[in-house]
Motif scaffolding. Structure first.
Motif, PDB file in Angstrom:
ATOM      1  N   MET A 268       0.757  -1.069  -0.069  1.00  0.00           N
ATOM      2  CA  MET A 268      -0.142  -0.140  -0.045  1.00  0.00           C
ATOM      3  C   MET A 268       0.862   1.197  -0.124  1.00  0.00           C
ATOM      4  SD  MET A 268      -2.877   1.572  -0.072  1.00  0.00           S
ATOM      5  CE  MET A 268      -4.147   0.115   0.294  1.00  0.00           C
ATOM      6  N   ARG A 269       2.036   1.150   0.754  1.00  0.00           N
ATOM      7  CA  ARG A 269       2.803   2.451   0.900  1.00  0.00           C
ATOM      8  C   ARG A 269       3.344   2.847  -0.595  1.00  0.00           C
ATOM      9  NH1 ARG A 269       3.943   0.204   5.820  1.00  0.00           N
ATOM     10  NH2 ARG A 269       5.726  -1.081   5.284  1.00  0.00           N
ATOM     11  N   SER A 270       3.758   1.707  -1.399  1.00  0.00           N
ATOM     12  CA  SER A 270       4.049   1.821  -2.667  1.00  0.00           C
ATOM     13  C   SER A 270       3.239   2.657  -3.863  1.00  0.00           C
ATOM     14  CB  SER A 270       4.695   0.629  -3.273  1.00  0.00           C
ATOM     15  OG  SER A 270       3.660  -0.375  -3.674  1.00  0.00           O
ATOM     16  N   TYR A 271       2.021   2.618  -3.497  1.00  0.00           N
ATOM     17  CA  TYR A 271       1.048   3.064  -4.421  1.00  0.00           C
ATOM     18  C   TYR A 271       1.115   4.435  -4.699  1.00  0.00           C
ATOM     19  CZ  TYR A 271      -1.053  -1.601  -4.728  1.00  0.00           C
ATOM     20  OH  TYR A 271      -1.211  -2.865  -4.691  1.00  0.00           O
ATOM     21  N   THR A 272       1.090   5.053  -5.879  1.00  0.00           N
ATOM     22  CA  THR A 272       1.347   6.641  -5.977  1.00  0.00           C
ATOM     23  C   THR A 272      -0.237   6.883  -6.289  1.00  0.00           C
ATOM     24  OG1 THR A 272       0.960   6.227  -8.562  1.00  0.00           O
ATOM     25  CG2 THR A 272       3.382   6.364  -7.554  1.00  0.00           C
ATOM     26  N   ALA A 273      -0.358   8.279  -5.984  1.00  0.00           N
ATOM     27  CA  ALA A 273      -1.830   9.028  -6.082  1.00  0.00           C
ATOM     28  C   ALA A 273      -2.552   8.570  -7.258  1.00  0.00           C
ATOM     29  CB  ALA A 273      -1.531  10.301  -6.020  1.00  0.00           C
ATOM     30  N   GLU A 274      -2.131   8.380  -8.367  1.00  0.00           N
ATOM     31  CA  GLU A 274      -2.828   8.069  -9.658  1.00  0.00           C
ATOM     32  C   GLU A 274      -3.381   6.500  -9.558  1.00  0.00           C
ATOM     33  OE1 GLU A 274       0.183   9.638 -11.487  1.00  0.00           O
ATOM     34  OE2 GLU A 274       1.452   7.921 -11.140  1.00  0.00           O
ATOM     35  N   GLN A 275      -2.505   5.615  -8.800  1.00  0.00           N
ATOM     36  CA  GLN A 275      -2.791   4.513  -8.724  1.00  0.00           C
ATOM     37  C   GLN A 275      -3.946   4.284  -7.737  1.00  0.00           C
ATOM     38  OE1 GLN A 275       1.087   2.938  -7.740  1.00  0.00           O
ATOM     39  NE2 GLN A 275       1.554   2.627  -9.853  1.00  0.00           N
ATOM     40  N   LEU A 276      -3.777   5.093  -6.866  1.00  0.00           N
ATOM     41  CA  LEU A 276      -4.963   4.845  -5.638  1.00  0.00           C
ATOM     42  C   LEU A 276      -6.374   5.449  -6.187  1.00  0.00           C
ATOM     43  CD1 LEU A 276      -3.161   5.924  -2.330  1.00  0.00           C
ATOM     44  CD2 LEU A 276      -3.632   3.726  -3.124  1.00  0.00           C
ATOM     45  N   GLU A 277      -5.956   6.669  -7.072  1.00  0.00           N
ATOM     46  CA  GLU A 277      -7.549   6.967  -7.721  1.00  0.00           C
ATOM     47  C   GLU A 277      -8.138   6.100  -8.680  1.00  0.00           C
ATOM     48  OE1 GLU A 277      -8.898  10.293  -7.470  1.00  0.00           O
ATOM     49  OE2 GLU A 277      -8.050   9.793  -5.501  1.00  0.00           O
ATOM     50  N   TYR A 278      -7.061   5.575  -9.487  1.00  0.00           N
ATOM     51  CA  TYR A 278      -7.591   4.186 -10.229  1.00  0.00           C
ATOM     52  C   TYR A 278      -8.388   3.177  -9.644  1.00  0.00           C
ATOM     53  CZ  TYR A 278      -7.641   0.668 -14.321  1.00  0.00           C
ATOM     54  OH  TYR A 278      -8.063   0.009 -15.120  1.00  0.00           O
ATOM     55  N   PHE A 279      -7.736   2.844  -8.395  1.00  0.00           N
ATOM     56  CA  PHE A 279      -8.536   1.489  -7.482  1.00  0.00           C
ATOM     57  C   PHE A 279      -9.683   2.149  -7.147  1.00  0.00           C
ATOM     58  CE2 PHE A 279      -3.953   0.046  -6.278  1.00  0.00           C
ATOM     59  CZ  PHE A 279      -3.975  -0.356  -7.221  1.00  0.00           C
ATOM     60  N   ARG A 280     -10.058   3.484  -7.135  1.00  0.00           N
ATOM     61  CA  ARG A 280     -11.282   4.254  -6.763  1.00  0.00           C
ATOM     62  C   ARG A 280     -12.027   4.225  -7.802  1.00  0.00           C
ATOM     63  NH1 ARG A 280     -11.839   9.676  -3.257  1.00  0.00           N
ATOM     64  NH2 ARG A 280     -14.039   9.627  -2.705  1.00  0.00           N
ATOM     65  N   PHE A 281     -11.785   4.817  -8.929  1.00  0.00           N
ATOM     66  CA  PHE A 281     -12.705   5.142  -9.871  1.00  0.00           C
ATOM     67  C   PHE A 281     -12.605   4.155 -11.366  1.00  0.00           C
ATOM     68  CE2 PHE A 281     -12.140   8.921  -7.568  1.00  0.00           C
ATOM     69  CZ  PHE A 281     -13.499   9.218  -7.098  1.00  0.00           C
ATOM     70  N   GLY A 282     -11.348   3.790 -11.607  1.00  0.00           N
ATOM     71  CA  GLY A 282     -10.915   3.092 -12.775  1.00  0.00           C
ATOM     72  C   GLY A 282     -10.995   4.180 -13.887  1.00  0.00           C
ATOM     73  N   CYS A 283     -10.990   3.532 -15.337  1.00  0.00           N
ATOM     74  CA  CYS A 283     -10.889   4.426 -16.480  1.00  0.00           C
ATOM     75  C   CYS A 283     -11.109   3.428 -17.513  1.00  0.00           C
ATOM     76  CB  CYS A 283      -9.347   4.952 -16.549  1.00  0.00           C
ATOM     77  SG  CYS A 283      -9.405   5.875 -17.825  1.00  0.00           S
ATOM     78  N   GLY A 284     -11.961   3.946 -18.590  1.00  0.00           N
ATOM     79  CA  GLY A 284     -12.419   3.388 -19.685  1.00  0.00           C
ATOM     80  C   GLY A 284     -11.863   3.744 -21.014  1.00  0.00           C
ATOM     81  N   LEU A 285     -11.435   3.099 -22.072  1.00  0.00           N
ATOM     82  CA  LEU A 285     -10.774   3.585 -23.173  1.00  0.00           C
ATOM     83  C   LEU A 285     -11.687   3.244 -24.392  1.00  0.00           C
ATOM     84  CD1 LEU A 285      -7.052   2.870 -22.419  1.00  0.00           C
ATOM     85  CD2 LEU A 285      -8.559   4.958 -21.952  1.00  0.00           C
ATOM     86  N   ASP A 286     -11.911   4.201 -25.269  1.00  0.00           N
ATOM     87  CA  ASP A 286     -12.553   3.899 -26.567  1.00  0.00           C
ATOM     88  C   ASP A 286     -11.141   3.593 -27.458  1.00  0.00           C
ATOM     89  OD1 ASP A 286     -12.939   4.398 -29.346  1.00  0.00           O
ATOM     90  OD2 ASP A 286     -14.865   5.135 -28.738  1.00  0.00           O
ATOM     91  N   THR A 287     -11.313   2.239 -28.002  1.00  0.00           N
ATOM     92  CA  THR A 287     -10.250   1.897 -28.885  1.00  0.00           C
ATOM     93  C   THR A 287     -10.439   1.892 -30.404  1.00  0.00           C
ATOM     94  OG1 THR A 287     -10.978  -0.409 -28.315  1.00  0.00           O
ATOM     95  CG2 THR A 287      -9.475   0.489 -26.912  1.00  0.00           C
ATOM     96  N   THR A 288     -11.459   2.508 -30.965  1.00  0.00           N
ATOM     97  CA  THR A 288     -11.625   2.386 -32.284  1.00  0.00           C
ATOM     98  C   THR A 288     -10.892   2.893 -32.997  1.00  0.00           C
ATOM     99  OG1 THR A 288     -14.111   3.021 -31.912  1.00  0.00           O
ATOM    100  CG2 THR A 288     -13.486   3.375 -33.984  1.00  0.00           C
ATOM    101  N   ARG A 289      -9.917   3.777 -32.742  1.00  0.00           N
ATOM    102  CA  ARG A 289      -8.818   4.164 -33.729  1.00  0.00           C
ATOM    103  C   ARG A 289      -7.699   3.173 -33.445  1.00  0.00           C
ATOM    104  NH1 ARG A 289      -6.495  10.122 -32.609  1.00  0.00           N
ATOM    105  NH2 ARG A 289      -8.593  10.633 -33.210  1.00  0.00           N
TER     106      ARG A 289
END
Length: 343
Positions: A268-289
């Motif tokens: 847990m101490r090794s996780y960065t701020a953006e990694q913790l945010e990702y665990f909270r909300f995630g992120c979806g990508l459009d891969t059409t291109r």
């Protein structure tokens, strides 16, 4: 020429390129030497131990007449012996100097950047899927994401100044796979996994082999442009935890990091701020291109990539099904209710 050759993506990309008879020469670059096993896998590739901020790199590019540069050495966190300032110097200043070398070298015709979906950030206001034209709804808090945004900007600037150079940016989703112990993989290997109460992050992942194939495609024959690269489909964090056989422990946001340290320890101490945010909300990508322009089709879906990691890691259920059935039977007996299967 491939930077970051001592790391997973850079090293295995060098290996693939060295096995391609259509590639005349492969130069692998990093500040530290790859492992003996990786050097053996690289075969005919030539390793140069150099910092991308070192003028030596310019001499290598000019003398060898490098025509394609793949930049895959961006640090995701500060080095153990360094600080945030050292990380930014290596990431941003290093990329600026590398792109300056490319701009001055007449032989360079293509630059490929291994970027990240972290540039989109992770918030509750995010769209279901980010397209390449979109930007983060709020500036990402993590150093890696901020550095990646700057690096992309400097590369696009170089592309405008040298319009004869094809610039390709691959924004890779978080990686999972049997050989790569990356962020999501580490998070799911602890017996008890803390999560944010009231949140269930939507994950879209990329198998390590698909990441290598996409980079190889962009390097050898891909067009210029910016591309999201991720596996098909998505899964919720709760699904991932169940499939890995872990125990989910939801907790309020303010307690997440502190209580998480007690549960997960040093991880847990090794996780960065953006990694913790990702665990909270995630992120979806459009891969059409990715499909229509890059011409790349992932072999693994998000679910299949996760299952391949779970199988390779040998993760088994923390709470055995037999224990659950036994406890359920005991509770039903105490309640005077018929057991499962009873008529």
């Amino acid at each position: 020429m491939v930077t970051g050759a001592s790391r997973f993506l850079g090293g295995y990309l060098v290996t693939r390129l060295a096995q391609d008879p259509g590639v005349e020469r492969v130069i692998a670059v990093d500040t530290v030497s790859p492992s003996k096993d990786m050097l053996r896998r690289m075969g005919r590739a030539e390793f140069v131990r150099a910092d991308i901020r070192n003028p030596l790199l310019g001499k290598v590019v000019r003398n060898v007449e490098v025509d394609t540069v793949v930049h895959a050495s961006t640090l995701t966190r500060a080095p153990k012996s360094g600080s945030r300032a050292a990380m930014k110097d290596m990431n941003v200043i290093g990329a600026m100097q590398l792109f300056a070398v490319c701009q001055k070298a007449p032989s360079v015709r293509k630059v490929v950047l291994r970027s990240t979906s972290a540039v989109y950030g992770s918030t509750s206001k995010d769209p279901a899927k980010f397209t390449e034209e979109m930007s983060a709804r709020r500036p990402p808090s993590g150093a890696y994401a901020r550095d990646s945004i700057e690096i992309e900007g400097y590369l696009r600037g170089m592309g405008r100044r040298r319009s004869d150079i094809d610039v390709s940016i691959l924004r890779l989703a978080p990686l999972v796979g049997p050989r790569l112990n990356a962020t999501v993989a580490q998070y799911l290997t602890t017996p008890v996994v803390p999560t944010m109460l009231g949140r269930d992050a939507r994950l879209q992942l990329l198998h390590e082999e698909d990441a290598l194939s996409a980079l190889e495609r962009a390097t050898v024959s891909g067009p210029a442009g910016t591309f999201n690269v991720a596996g098909d489909g998505a899964m919720m964090m709760s699904q991932a935890i169940r499939r890995a056989g872990r125990i989910e422990m939801p907790m309020p946001g303010p307690l997440f990091r502190g209580a998480g340290r007690a549960i997960m320890g040093p991880i847990m101490r090794s996780y960065t701020a953006e990694q913790l945010e990702y665990f909270r909300f995630g992120c979806g990508l459009d891969t059409t291109r990715m499909r229509s322009e890059l011409g790349f089709e992932p072999r693994w879906t998000t679910m299949q990539a996760m299952d391949d990691f779970i199988k390779a890691a040998g993760l088994t259920d923390i709470v055995k099904k037999e224990w659950i059935d036994s406890a359920e039977s005991a509770l039903l007996s105490l309640a005077g209710a018929p057991r499962k299967g009873a008529r």
